[in-house]
Design an enzyme around this catalytic site. Sequence first.
Site, PDB file in Angstrom:
ATOM      1  CE  LYS A  40     -22.747 -18.588   3.661  1.00  0.00           C
ATOM      2  NZ  LYS A  40     -23.053 -18.063   4.980  1.00  0.00           N
ATOM      3  N   GLY A  47     -13.788  -3.965   0.108  1.00  0.00           N
ATOM      4  CA  GLY A  47     -15.161  -3.477   0.251  1.00  0.00           C
ATOM      5  C   GLY A  47     -15.502  -2.405  -0.769  1.00  0.00           C
ATOM      6  NE  ARG A  88      -4.142  -1.842   1.843  1.00  0.00           N
ATOM      7  CZ  ARG A  88      -5.016  -2.316   2.715  1.00  0.00           C
ATOM      8  NH1 ARG A  88      -4.834  -2.098   4.003  1.00  0.00           N
ATOM      9  NH2 ARG A  88      -6.071  -2.990   2.314  1.00  0.00           N
ATOM     10  N   GLY A 113     -11.705  -8.880  -2.315  1.00  0.00           N
ATOM     11  CA  GLY A 113     -11.520  -9.976  -1.369  1.00  0.00           C
ATOM     12  C   GLY A 113     -10.624 -11.114  -1.818  1.00  0.00           C
TER      13      GLY A 113
HETATM   14  P1  AMP Z   1     -16.070 -14.798  -1.175  1.00  0.00           P
HETATM   15  O1  AMP Z   1     -15.478 -14.063  -0.018  1.00  0.00           O
HETATM   16  O2  AMP Z   1     -17.547 -14.768  -1.249  1.00  0.00           O
HETATM   17  O3  AMP Z   1     -15.387 -14.445  -2.477  1.00  0.00           O
HETATM   18  O4  AMP Z   1     -15.781 -16.334  -0.890  1.00  0.00           O
HETATM   19  C1  AMP Z   1     -14.499 -16.856  -0.853  1.00  0.00           C
HETATM   20  C2  AMP Z   1     -14.541 -18.200  -0.208  1.00  0.00           C
HETATM   21  O5  AMP Z   1     -15.359 -19.068  -0.962  1.00  0.00           O
HETATM   22  C3  AMP Z   1     -13.188 -18.858  -0.129  1.00  0.00           C
HETATM   23  O6  AMP Z   1     -12.803 -18.919   1.211  1.00  0.00           O
HETATM   24  C4  AMP Z   1     -13.430 -20.250  -0.706  1.00  0.00           C
HETATM   25  O7  AMP Z   1     -12.848 -21.274   0.070  1.00  0.00           O
HETATM   26  C5  AMP Z   1     -14.919 -20.374  -0.677  1.00  0.00           C
HETATM   27  N1  AMP Z   1     -15.417 -21.337  -1.668  1.00  0.00           N
HETATM   28  C6  AMP Z   1     -15.179 -21.362  -2.975  1.00  0.00           C
HETATM   29  N2  AMP Z   1     -15.741 -22.444  -3.531  1.00  0.00           N
HETATM   30  C7  AMP Z   1     -16.360 -23.137  -2.559  1.00  0.00           C
HETATM   31  C8  AMP Z   1     -17.091 -24.369  -2.513  1.00  0.00           C
HETATM   32  N3  AMP Z   1     -17.312 -25.067  -3.608  1.00  0.00           N
HETATM   33  N4  AMP Z   1     -17.560 -24.768  -1.313  1.00  0.00           N
HETATM   34  C9  AMP Z   1     -17.332 -24.036  -0.203  1.00  0.00           C
HETATM   35  N5  AMP Z   1     -16.650 -22.881  -0.188  1.00  0.00           N
HETATM   36  C10 AMP Z   1     -16.164 -22.437  -1.346  1.00  0.00           C
END
Ligand code: AMP
Length: 395
Positions: free
Chosen positions: A197, A376, A35, A353
């Site tokens: 999710k 964010g 940074r 992220g």
């Molecule tokens: P996000 O912060 O929403 O981008 O989510 C990232 C997280 O999603 C990471 O920690 C991954 O381990 C998780 N992730 C990716 N694919 C899967 C999956 N098939 N099942 C469970 N977690 C997952």
Amino acid sequence: MKTLNDFDFKDKKALIRVDFNVPLNEKFEVTDATRIVSAKPTLVKIMEDGGSCILMSHLGRPKGVQDEFSLKHIVSKVEDVLGVEVKFVSDCVGPNAEEAAKNLKPGEILLLENLRFHNEEEAGDTDFAKKLSVLGDVYVNDAFGTAHRAHASTTIVADFFPKKKCFGYLLAQEIESIEKVMQTGEKPVLAVLGGAKVSSKITIIENILDKVDHLIIGGGMTFTFVKAQGGSVGDSICEDDKMELALSILKQAKQKNVQIHLPVDVVAADAFSNDANTKVMDVYHITEGWQGLDAGPKSLENFKSVVLQSKTILWNGPLGVFEMERFANGTIELGNFIAESTKNGAFSLVGGGDSVAAVKEFGFEDKVSYVSTGGGAMLESLEGKTLPGIAAILN
Ligand code: AMP
């Protein structure tokens, strides 16, 4: 868009919001100076013009004044990166700060103490912003990481510089990269959304359907879409209450002529563990007791052809549980495809992220066009929101 290039900083004191919220180890040494390095071009331009720099930043989440969160710990690292002496003052407002700012000569740099030692910073307090404003002649915002917060130093202070405010190079680059994907990018435009999710990405998906030609949906989100269409997802992560929404997204995509690409096969495991037994399974027929943790080979082949024909690519979120080596392949392969497409002339932006962490971990940082510095802030931009820190400069 007003940037540094619109100003001559000769004999001017630039009051600059930087994001020096860097990680420190137990000896209070900076462990990752990215940074600070990212802010360098802005500071160099101002000093080369013959101006001086007054740097404002936060560090961590202090409760009042706490020595462990003092920006004094980073002074020597900032000096290393910039190659010049950096003065430090133990408050960001008040008589000492004003005196230090007044005595600053062209080419000199002053770092103010942690803004968040004052609660007024996060509260967006106008009086506090005014006290900051008296320190400089021109306000420069170069902190994308906090641009989604209407804090005193990121947003409110700009009101005191109606004609003398601009974006630093880093923030300008972030804005341009997002615009390239959301507005001006060469077609076909592709977004790859992965991660855990659907619920955390709904607003992004809905906003992005108006901007892209192709949308790859991967990671844990896959299974909500698959189950909603009648598939058996076994023990895979799935949000049953978002299945209606998934169907509505598929419908909207059709109406908007957006091609959605979901994995057709997955690497399934009999436990959420790097030591689990694994098997490649059809995404619509995952055995009970098994869960999909990465994209399978056929899916990756499909994704490759979409990525290679795209001219503008946004990547947010991993395709699998990349933190475990056995389930990192999909994310790594996707990185390879995006790198190849970028080499062939596509513009690629990685932001928000975990995909940034993945890109750094697997060494793709220099093989994509731009890696965003704000988590964010990036997510909110992709949701179509105007960030208060950006609006404050534009107004
Ligand atoms: P996000 O912060 O929403 O981008 O989510 C990232 C997280 O999603 C990471 O920690 C991954 O381990 C998780 N992730 C990716 N694919 C899967 C999956 N098939 N099942 C469970 N977690 C997952």
